[in-house]
Write a protein that holds these residues in place. Structure first.
Motif, PDB file in Angstrom:
ATOM      1  N   GLY A  12       0.823  -1.202   0.000  1.00 31.35           N
ATOM      2  CA  GLY A  12       0.000   0.000   0.000  1.00 31.35           C
ATOM      3  C   GLY A  12       0.861   1.257   0.000  1.00 31.35           C
ATOM      4  N   ASP A  91      -8.254  -4.792   1.976  1.00 31.83           N
ATOM      5  CA  ASP A  91      -7.405  -3.601   2.120  1.00 31.83           C
ATOM      6  C   ASP A  91      -7.563  -2.674   0.920  1.00 31.83           C
ATOM      7  OD1 ASP A  91      -6.515  -4.599   4.486  1.00 31.83           O
ATOM      8  OD2 ASP A  91      -4.463  -4.999   3.830  1.00 31.83           O
ATOM      9  N   ASP A  93      -5.372  -1.181  -0.810  1.00 31.05           N
ATOM     10  CA  ASP A  93      -4.460  -1.465  -1.931  1.00 31.05           C
ATOM     11  C   ASP A  93      -4.927  -2.671  -2.756  1.00 31.05           C
ATOM     12  OD1 ASP A  93      -3.822  -3.242   0.117  1.00 31.05           O
ATOM     13  OD2 ASP A  93      -1.649  -3.016  -0.077  1.00 31.05           O
ATOM     14  N   HIS A 276       4.307  -7.349  -2.501  1.00 34.24           N
ATOM     15  CA  HIS A 276       3.709  -6.474  -1.481  1.00 34.24           C
ATOM     16  C   HIS A 276       4.806  -5.897  -0.578  1.00 34.24           C
ATOM     17  CE1 HIS A 276       1.204  -5.196   1.982  1.00 34.24           C
ATOM     18  NE2 HIS A 276       0.200  -5.167   1.143  1.00 34.24           N
TER      19      HIS A 276
END
Ligand code: MLT
Ligand code: MN
Length: 310
Positions: A12, A91, A93, A276
């Motif tokens: 994110g 989430d 993201d 990630h």
């Protein structure tokens, strides 16, 4: 056969994150080849090179599609090879990119009932016309064939399983105790298989720790794409950019005795790739000592556009 493309390899915020003035983000903005920019967390997978399934839909999805030739329109005036989206959690993201897909294109969405309820209760997602976009409840622990909105098979089968994690940040319930109201199905890992059984790999972009069940599943796997959010648990605190540890955010760290490198040591996974990755994680930098450490442990750091065929 399975073809996968990492269309977004950062966590994110992406890399560089919009408000980060850290040396690493400055290097990325300056075009340093050892600090390549990375967009937010998503992969695209196809079993036939014709129909593509997105695993997570990041806020950078428009840019990711435009820079990935396999995901571009092919026929007629309105078209996309993207036929389904699978979500591993709620989430920002991983779900905000659904809003990019709002231009009257039919597709199916697969997610656990927990994550579907997040979409259901946020009315902005009603912009996805329900006549065209079908939400399908992903059951845990069983094989599910991914089908298009029109129920055409895609040749892709997935098994979703719960992994340790945390409910999305914006859903945290402070009065619900140490786990902030987290329930089973809030964070899942996926085994992604070709229907003919010839190829498979695991995609686990968010995971708070290794469990016996997860170790058993991953043992001997040909390929695992795994949560590489932080190098060390207190990385953001030490860097002076946040109060939260990895544990607090629901992410296992890469290094240390409780980290993912150590947890994978005995699993004999053939190819191990971190995805990630947060903008504070030094493994983003090709010339960092930490990147050399993961390399010696047999890990790769994914980059945007990384393609793997199985
Ligand atoms: C996470 O992976 O922990 C979240 O994406 C954090 C966030 O919402 O920014
Ligand atoms: Mn995330």
């Amino acid at each position: 056969m399975l073809r996968l493309i990492v269309i977004g390899s950062a966590a994110g915020g992406g890399f560089p994150q919009w408000n980060s003035n850290d040396p690493a983000s400055r290097r990325a903005r300056g075009g340093d080849p050892a600090a390549p920019a990375r967009t937010q967390s998503s992969i695209a997978v196809s079993a036939d090179d014709r129909q593509w399934i997105l695993f997570n839909a990041s806020p950078d999805l428009r840019q990711q599609i435009n820079s990935t030739s396999a995901l571009l329109p092919r026929n007629g005036k309105r078209d996309s090879p993207i036929c389904s989206v699978v979500l591993t959690n709620g989430d920002v993201d991983h779900v905000a990119g659904l809003l990019t897909l709002r231009e009257a294109h039919p597709f199916s969405i697969y997610a656990t009932s927990r994550v579907l309820s997040v979409l259901q209760s946020n009315s902005i997602f009603n912009v996805l016309n329900a006549d065209l976009v079908e939400k399908r409840d992903l059951q845990l622990g069983v094989d599910s064939e991914i089908k298009t909105r029109g129920n055409e098979p895609t040749g892709l089968v997935i098994e979703a399983f719960p992994v340790p994690g945390k409910v999305a940040l914006y859903l945290e319930n402070a009065s619900a105790g140490a786990n902030f109201g987290t329930q089973a199905g809030d964070t899942i890992g996926l085994k992604i298989m070709s229907r003919d059984g010839a190829a498979h790999f695991f995609y686990v972009p968010g995971c708070a720790g290794m469990t016996d069940d997860l170790a058993r599943r991953l043992k001997g796997a040909p390929l695992v794409l795994f949560d590489g959010t932080l190098w060390r648990d207190d990385e953001m605190v030490v860097a002076g950019v946040g109060q939260k540890t990895g544990k607090r955010m629901g992410h296992i760290s890469v290094s240390g005795p409780e980290g993912s490198m150590a947890a994978f040591e005995s699993l004999a996974v053939k190819r191990k790739v971190f995805v990630h990755m947060n903008n504070t994680n030094p493994i983003l930098l090709a010339d960092s000592p930490e990147r050399a450490v993961i390399g010696r442990a047999g890990w790769e750091a994914a980059h945007d556009g990384m393609e793997i065929s199985l």
